[in-house]
Scaffold this motif. Structure first.
Motif, PDB file in Angstrom:
ATOM      1  N   ILE A 214       0.868  -5.609   1.717  1.00  0.00           N
ATOM      2  CA  ILE A 214       0.348  -4.413   2.361  1.00  0.00           C
ATOM      3  C   ILE A 214      -0.814  -3.845   1.564  1.00  0.00           C
ATOM      4  O   ILE A 214      -1.778  -3.331   2.112  1.00  0.00           O
ATOM      5  CB  ILE A 214       1.465  -3.372   2.568  1.00  0.00           C
TER       6      ILE A 214
ATOM      7  N   GLN B 203      -1.371   4.072  10.343  1.00  0.00           N
ATOM      8  CA  GLN B 203      -1.026   4.636   9.040  1.00  0.00           C
ATOM      9  C   GLN B 203      -2.053   4.243   7.987  1.00  0.00           C
ATOM     10  O   GLN B 203      -2.465   5.064   7.170  1.00  0.00           O
ATOM     11  CB  GLN B 203       0.365   4.160   8.610  1.00  0.00           C
ATOM     12  N   ARG B 204      -2.466   2.988   8.014  1.00  0.00           N
ATOM     13  CA  ARG B 204      -3.433   2.519   7.019  1.00  0.00           C
ATOM     14  C   ARG B 204      -4.796   3.167   7.218  1.00  0.00           C
ATOM     15  O   ARG B 204      -5.462   3.563   6.261  1.00  0.00           O
ATOM     16  CB  ARG B 204      -3.540   0.989   7.073  1.00  0.00           C
TER      17      ARG B 204
ATOM     18  N   SER C 170       9.501   2.595  -1.200  1.00  0.00           N
ATOM     19  CA  SER C 170       9.346   2.917   0.222  1.00  0.00           C
ATOM     20  C   SER C 170       7.891   2.888   0.678  1.00  0.00           C
ATOM     21  O   SER C 170       7.602   3.124   1.849  1.00  0.00           O
ATOM     22  CB  SER C 170       9.934   4.299   0.510  1.00  0.00           C
ATOM     23  N   GLU C 171       6.969   2.582  -0.233  1.00  0.00           N
ATOM     24  CA  GLU C 171       5.549   2.573   0.107  1.00  0.00           C
ATOM     25  C   GLU C 171       5.211   1.668   1.302  1.00  0.00           C
ATOM     26  O   GLU C 171       4.420   2.054   2.171  1.00  0.00           O
ATOM     27  CB  GLU C 171       4.719   2.164  -1.113  1.00  0.00           C
ATOM     28  N   PRO C 172       5.785   0.453   1.406  1.00  0.00           N
ATOM     29  CA  PRO C 172       5.458  -0.386   2.565  1.00  0.00           C
ATOM     30  C   PRO C 172       5.725   0.291   3.906  1.00  0.00           C
ATOM     31  O   PRO C 172       5.017   0.034   4.885  1.00  0.00           O
ATOM     32  CB  PRO C 172       6.374  -1.608   2.374  1.00  0.00           C
ATOM     33  N   LEU C 173       6.715   1.161   3.972  1.00  0.00           N
ATOM     34  CA  LEU C 173       7.022   1.844   5.235  1.00  0.00           C
ATOM     35  C   LEU C 173       5.952   2.864   5.604  1.00  0.00           C
ATOM     36  O   LEU C 173       5.822   3.223   6.774  1.00  0.00           O
ATOM     37  CB  LEU C 173       8.386   2.548   5.121  1.00  0.00           C
ATOM     38  N   ARG C 174       5.199   3.316   4.612  1.00  0.00           N
ATOM     39  CA  ARG C 174       4.170   4.327   4.883  1.00  0.00           C
ATOM     40  C   ARG C 174       2.839   3.717   5.280  1.00  0.00           C
ATOM     41  O   ARG C 174       1.923   4.440   5.683  1.00  0.00           O
ATOM     42  CB  ARG C 174       3.991   5.227   3.655  1.00  0.00           C
TER      43      ARG C 174
ATOM     44  N   GLU D  74       2.810   0.496   7.143  1.00  0.00           N
ATOM     45  CA  GLU D  74       3.151  -0.712   7.900  1.00  0.00           C
ATOM     46  C   GLU D  74       2.383  -0.824   9.206  1.00  0.00           C
ATOM     47  O   GLU D  74       2.246  -1.903   9.766  1.00  0.00           O
ATOM     48  CB  GLU D  74       4.657  -0.778   8.165  1.00  0.00           C
ATOM     49  N   THR D  75       1.860   0.286   9.747  1.00  0.00           N
ATOM     50  CA  THR D  75       1.105   0.224  10.993  1.00  0.00           C
ATOM     51  C   THR D  75      -0.378   0.417  10.711  1.00  0.00           C
ATOM     52  O   THR D  75      -0.771   0.994   9.698  1.00  0.00           O
ATOM     53  CB  THR D  75       1.558   1.303  11.990  1.00  0.00           C
TER      54      THR D  75
ATOM     55  N   ALA E 116       6.239  -7.536  -0.104  1.00  0.00           N
ATOM     56  CA  ALA E 116       5.724  -6.737   1.009  1.00  0.00           C
ATOM     57  C   ALA E 116       4.720  -5.714   0.511  1.00  0.00           C
ATOM     58  O   ALA E 116       3.689  -5.467   1.133  1.00  0.00           O
ATOM     59  CB  ALA E 116       6.879  -6.037   1.727  1.00  0.00           C
TER      60      ALA E 116
ATOM     61  N   ASP F 193      -7.793  -5.805  12.951  1.00  0.00           N
ATOM     62  CA  ASP F 193      -6.394  -6.228  13.015  1.00  0.00           C
ATOM     63  C   ASP F 193      -6.217  -6.991  14.318  1.00  0.00           C
ATOM     64  O   ASP F 193      -6.197  -6.411  15.402  1.00  0.00           O
ATOM     65  CB  ASP F 193      -5.474  -5.011  12.981  1.00  0.00           C
TER      66      ASP F 193
END
Length: 427
Positions: A11, A374-375, A364-368, A370-371, A7, A37
């Motif tokens: 990401i 955020q990116r 936990s980076e993928p959670l930061r 994921e949207t 993941a 996206d």
């Protein structure tokens, strides 16, 4: 574990899909940050005006936030209700907001309504509902909110701490303003603010979603050409006070609200910021595993939670934190904070603390990211701070390879955080 790594890698590829382009309007080159996206048929557009947030409220506290609220009153032709109803019927969202350094106009819609959303954004900027009626409405709402916050002791203590750290500067006043400052705002003040700050030379465009970049450029040019060129100004930088002071505010309360802060010598584009991120996570950002939580809650039972972090931006760089405790425990809690931070600076962290922090931040980076929002925000912040695209990914690699000796050397070099000021709301 393999799923987390996969993941993370995927990401990382998505983050790199965000790119930086530009458009030219009236001879001004305006940066355009874009990520396509197509997973959902939506488009989100932000126009970010730099050096246009509450840090510009040098004459009237709260003017930037007040101006954003005025812009949210719709167009002069349709009025607040008519404009809102028209947007709702087309599932379009337009809202203005401010931070400390920026003024942001956010627009969101389905991709099929993108052109319509730009039409209404242009209408709003061309003829905002700057009327006496709107002014009085926003004043009433804002002053009501400020009055209610007088009993929010976290808010009271936070403002008191900023006054200690940044006395004599714009940062010493509440970003929402005071009852007196808001009451004094006139229509001409709002109009002057918008005229000075919502200009091409301060604009950065941030767009993401199911839309073609050429369509974005075409529509944004139509919107932005109605704005004046204006001029860009460098942000002022304010140093936090190293004079350790304590301000005691007496209120009717059953708890003591303790806010603390000190200088933190670091520039916004400092390559060592990743070390500050790791260090403050261990000291006070990392929840139950942090030093402050361990000492203040687990060992001594002085508070339900204790938190600390570092703020590093173009305009400020400082360390701060907070906790709540019983009235009779406030002095012990205050001294414990000072002791924990002093030991942290003197002795640094352990190998186990560093290893656990690495696992958390990397895992936990993928959670930061994921949207899409955020990116995009991450790409924007890298650009805004003066870094090249992908800097955040490089920072994670630096965290992964960070050595204990290097981190402890960094921690021991920042003795300025020992110059703690306290703002305490108590009985």
């Amino acid at each position: 574990m393999k799923k987390i790594v996969l993941a993370f890698l995927l990401i990382g590829q998505i983050v790199m899909a965000a790119k930086i382009d530009s458009i030219e309007v009236k001879g001004i080159t305006i940066p355009l940050i874009f990520e396509e996206d197509v997973r959902l048929p939506i488009v989100n557009t932000q126009i970010v005006f730099t050096n246009s947030g509450s840090i510009t409220d040098k004459k009237i506290a709260g003017l930037a936030k007040f101006s954003a609220k005025m812009l949210n009153e719709g167009s002069r032709e349709m009025g607040a209700n008519g404009f809102a109803e028209r947007l709702e019927s087309k599932a379009i969202h337009i809202a203005a907001s401010t931070g400390s350094e920026t003024f942001v106009i956010d627009t969101g819609s389905l991709n099929e309504q993108f052109k319509e959303s730009m039409k209404y954004l242009k209408m709003l900027l061309e003829e905002p509902n700057f009327t006496k009626r709107s002014l009085e409405k926003v004043k009433t709402m804002t002053m009501g909110a400020i009055s209610r916050k007088e009993n929010d002791y976290d808010y009271v203590a936070s403002n008191a701490l900023k006054k200690l750290l940044f006395d004599g500067t714009v940062l010493a006043q509440p970003s929402a303003g005071t009852l007196e400052s808001v009451k004094s705002i006139k229509l001409k003040d709002v109009e002057s603010f918008v005229k000075e700050h919502l200009v091409l030379s301060r604009a950065i465009i941030v767009v993401g979603g199911d839309v073609d970049i050429e369509d974005i450029k075409k529509q944004m040019k139509k919107v932005l050409k109605i704005l004046p060129k204006g001029k860009s100004e460098p942000l002022p930088h304010y140093e936090a006070s190293s004079d350790a002071k304590t301000d005691i505010l007496k209120r009717t309360t059953e708890q003591a609200y303790i806010y603390f802060g000190s200088p933190y010598n670091m520039a916004v584009n400092d390559e060592d910021y990743y070390k500050a991120r790791v260090a403050t996570f261990i000291l006070g950002t990392g929840g139950f595993g942090s030093r402050l939580m361990e000492e203040i809650r687990v060992k001594r039972g002085l508070a339900y939670s204790a938190y600390a972090r570092v703020h590093v931006s173009k305009s400020v760089s400082y360390f701060n934190g907070y906790l709540q405790t019983k009235i009779e425990s406030q002095n012990e809690a205050k001294e414990t904070v000072k002791e924990v931070i002093a030991e942290f600076v003197a002795k640094g962290v352990t190998a186990d603390e560093l290893e656990q922090t690495k696992k958390f931040l990397l895992g936990s980076e993928p959670l930061r990211v994921e949207t899409m929002s955020q990116r995009l925000n991450r790409t924007f912040m890298d650009y805004y701070k003066g870094f090249k695209p992908g800097h955040s990914q490089e920072e994670l690699e630096k965290i992964k390879n960070l050595k204990l000796a290097d981190l402890n050397k960094f921690i021991k070099a920042h003795k300025e955080i020992l110059e703690l000021s306290f703002a305490i709301v108590t009985k």
